[in-house]
Design an enzyme around this catalytic site. Structure first.
Site, mmCIF file in Angstrom:
data_model
loop_
_atom_site.group_PDB
_atom_site.id
_atom_site.type_symbol
_atom_site.label_atom_id
_atom_site.label_comp_id
_atom_site.label_asym_id
_atom_site.label_seq_id
_atom_site.Cartn_x
_atom_site.Cartn_y
_atom_site.Cartn_z
ATOM 1 N N ASP A 1 -42.935 0.820 -12.526
ATOM 2 C CA ASP A 1 -42.931 2.260 -12.854
ATOM 3 C C ASP A 1 -43.665 2.490 -14.165
ATOM 4 O OD1 ASP A 1 -41.104 2.639 -10.768
ATOM 5 O OD2 ASP A 1 -39.373 2.538 -12.109
ATOM 6 N N GLU B 1 -26.972 -4.084 -6.675
ATOM 7 C CA GLU B 1 -26.797 -2.712 -6.167
ATOM 8 C C GLU B 1 -26.769 -2.726 -4.643
ATOM 9 O OE1 GLU B 1 -29.328 0.303 -7.974
ATOM 10 O OE2 GLU B 1 -29.458 1.362 -6.055
ATOM 11 N N HIS C 1 -25.880 5.304 -1.114
ATOM 12 C CA HIS C 1 -25.843 3.996 -0.452
ATOM 13 C C HIS C 1 -24.469 3.761 0.170
ATOM 14 C CE1 HIS C 1 -29.265 2.336 -3.244
ATOM 15 N NE2 HIS C 1 -29.624 3.412 -2.568
ATOM 16 N N HIS D 1 -38.176 0.396 -13.218
ATOM 17 C CA HIS D 1 -38.711 -0.816 -12.595
ATOM 18 C C HIS D 1 -39.957 -1.186 -13.392
ATOM 19 C CE1 HIS D 1 -36.941 1.395 -9.138
ATOM 20 N NE2 HIS D 1 -36.637 0.210 -8.659
HETATM 21 C C1 XUL Z 1 -33.251 2.429 -3.824
HETATM 22 C C2 XUL Z 1 -32.609 2.426 -5.142
HETATM 23 C C3 XUL Z 1 -33.380 1.762 -6.228
HETATM 24 C C4 XUL Z 1 -32.547 0.989 -7.176
HETATM 25 C C5 XUL Z 1 -33.361 0.229 -8.209
HETATM 26 O O1 XUL Z 1 -32.557 3.114 -2.850
HETATM 27 O O2 XUL Z 1 -31.539 2.965 -5.328
HETATM 28 O O3 XUL Z 1 -34.130 2.725 -6.858
HETATM 29 O O4 XUL Z 1 -31.654 1.804 -7.863
HETATM 30 O O5 XUL Z 1 -34.288 -0.611 -7.631
HETATM 31 CO CO CO Z 2 -30.334 3.127 -7.033
#
Ligand code: XUL
Ligand code: CO
Length: 443
Positions: free
Chosen positions: A110, A238, A277, A107
């Site tokens: 980061d 995502e 997820h 990111h």
């Molecule tokens: C959060 C997650 C993030 C994404 C990128 O759960 O997975 O780290 O991968 O923003």
């Molecule tokens: Co992620």
């Protein structure tokens, strides 16, 4: 290896990690990941395209909601300065190089600290990007994808593109514009949109339609900017169903695909699927991979695993061979990764506080995926599983089934057929138990 090490070594006495084969008892060696070994005519390194994440591996502290960080990270010296950011970049590349990981992911926040305002923040970012570019050139390690952190700062309390406040939308747009530009500058293979706080805590204060329209418009703007700057990397979305919000709009693969279709974005984004997820959404990882694959949108994976007895995103390293086998069966079925890869969005436990634990974690994850890949290839080579599935749908390959698939008959013709047939006498066993045994033959 290690030709770029000049001043400080952060992982002294560790690495490079080498393939020693299944008989090795060396904990810091690969037992199964042999980067040059060919599987289905392609080296493992190219199949798996491993990637290390900046946020957990370099920036994580081991803190949780009950306690402060525990992790020893020798590069974390001083306060949040550019000097420290440059040290973190060098630590990242030392780690990837010693591990033999060809990619990393970050990111924007980061890699460089926020400044007093957006202009200063962008200047901070540029200084570190310059160093990352040099490190990439020196090591050959590439950026799998970049992304923007649109969830940590208090300004994003109501979300970013879906905030009730238009000023926040503008700030987020400016941030993503810059994040796209630096990802392009680093020749990133992709760019990820994870909807950090794009969701709601209560519907009482939420205009859902308006928020979704804003998110659609935001992604349209990102597509336009991608084109404007000539960035050729792949865009991904995502999915995640909850955490931090009660409901995230990008809740699972099917919800994301529906959203992309509604806002004419299907040609521009694929999915970056993360195991934990998918399980939080009540699916298996393979389920979400199949949903994405069927829509031609299987892009990349965030490799981790949850703890099914806990209801949150524990982001553990994947070690379950059944899981990696299922993942690789579907990835191979849809032709393997092109721009995407196996990105370890995973972290050590709070109790695993030493730098060497980062190596144990990644070595284990890479070996688990190497085994999954080899097992999936063996299952495909054997052919019994695919033959069973093909045979199960045999009624569609000719006669009536073929006519239905080709759109040659409607309800009237089917009624005539059913009346003549009387009763269905052709069902066959699904053989789930035998198929489960078959998979175990290879594990
Ligand atoms: C959060 C997650 C993030 C994404 C990128 O759960 O997975 O780290 O991968 O923003
Ligand atoms: Co992620």
């Amino acid at each position: 290896m290690n030709k770029t090490r000049t001043a400080t070594e952060f992982f002294a006495g560790i690495g490079p990690i080498r393939y020693e084969g299944p008989q090795s008892k060396n904990p810091l060696a690969f037992k199964h990941y042999n980067p040059d070994e060919s599987v289905e005519g392609r080296p493992m390194r190219e199949h798996l395209r491993f990637s290390v994440v900046y946020w957990h591996t370099i920036r994580g502290t081991g803190s949780d909601m009950f306690g402060v960080g525990t992790w020893q990270r020798p590069w974390e010296v001083g306060n949040n300065s550019i000097e420290l950011a440059l040290n973190r970049a060098r630590a990242m590349f030392e780690f990837c190089e010693k591990l033999g990981a060809p990619f990393y992911a970050f990111h924007d926040r980061d890699v460089a600290p926020e400044g007093k305002n957006l202009a200063e923040t962008n200047r901070n970012l540029d200084k570190v990007i310059k160093e990352l570019k040099k490190l990439q050139r020196d090591t050959g390690i590439g950026l799998l994808w970049g992304t923007a952190c649109l969830f940590a700062h208090p300004r994003f309390m109501h979300g970013a593109a879906t905030s009730c406040n238009a000023d926040v939308f503008a700030y987020a747009a400016a941030q993503v514009k810059k994040a796209l530009e630096v990802t392009h500058e680093l020749d990133g293979a992709g760019y990820v949109f994870w909807g950090g706080r794009e969701g709601y805590s209560t519907l009482l204060n939420t205009d859902m339609k308006r928020e979704l329209d804003h998110l659609g418009a935001f992604l349209q703007m990102a597509v336009a900017h991608k084109r404007a700057i000539g960035f050729k990397g792949q865009f991904y979305i995502e999915p995640k169903p909850k955490e931090p919000t009660k409901h995230q709009y990008d809740s699972d693969a099917a919800a994301c695909l529906n959203f992309l279709r509604q806002y004419n974005l299907l040609d521009h984004l694929k999915l970056n699927l993360e195991t934990n997820h998918a399980t939080l959404a009540g699916h298996t990882m393979q389920h979400d991979l199949e949903v994405a694959g069927a829509a031609g949108a299987l892009g990349s994976i965030d490799a981790n695993t949850g703890d099914l007895l806990l209801g949150w995103d524990t982001d553990q390293f994947p070690t379950d061979i059944y899981l990696t086998t299922q993942i690789m069966l579907t990835v191979l079925k849809y032709g393997g990764f092109t721009t995407g890869g196996t990105n370890f969005d995973a972290k050590c436990r709070r109790e695993s506080f030493e730098p060497v634990d980062l190596f144990h974690a990644h070595v284990g994850g890479m070996d688990a995926f190497a085994r999954g890949l080899k097992i999936a290839a063996a299952i495909r080579q054997d052919g019994r599983l695919a033959a069973f599935v093909k045979d199960r749908y045999g009624s569609w390959d000719s006669g009536l089934g073929q006519q239905i698939e080709r759109g040659k008959v409607g309800f009237a013709e089917l009624e005539q057929y059913a009346l003549k047939m009387g009763e269905v006498k052709t069902n066959q066993s699904g053989r789930q138990e035998w198929l489960e045994n078959l998979i175990n033959e290879f594990i």
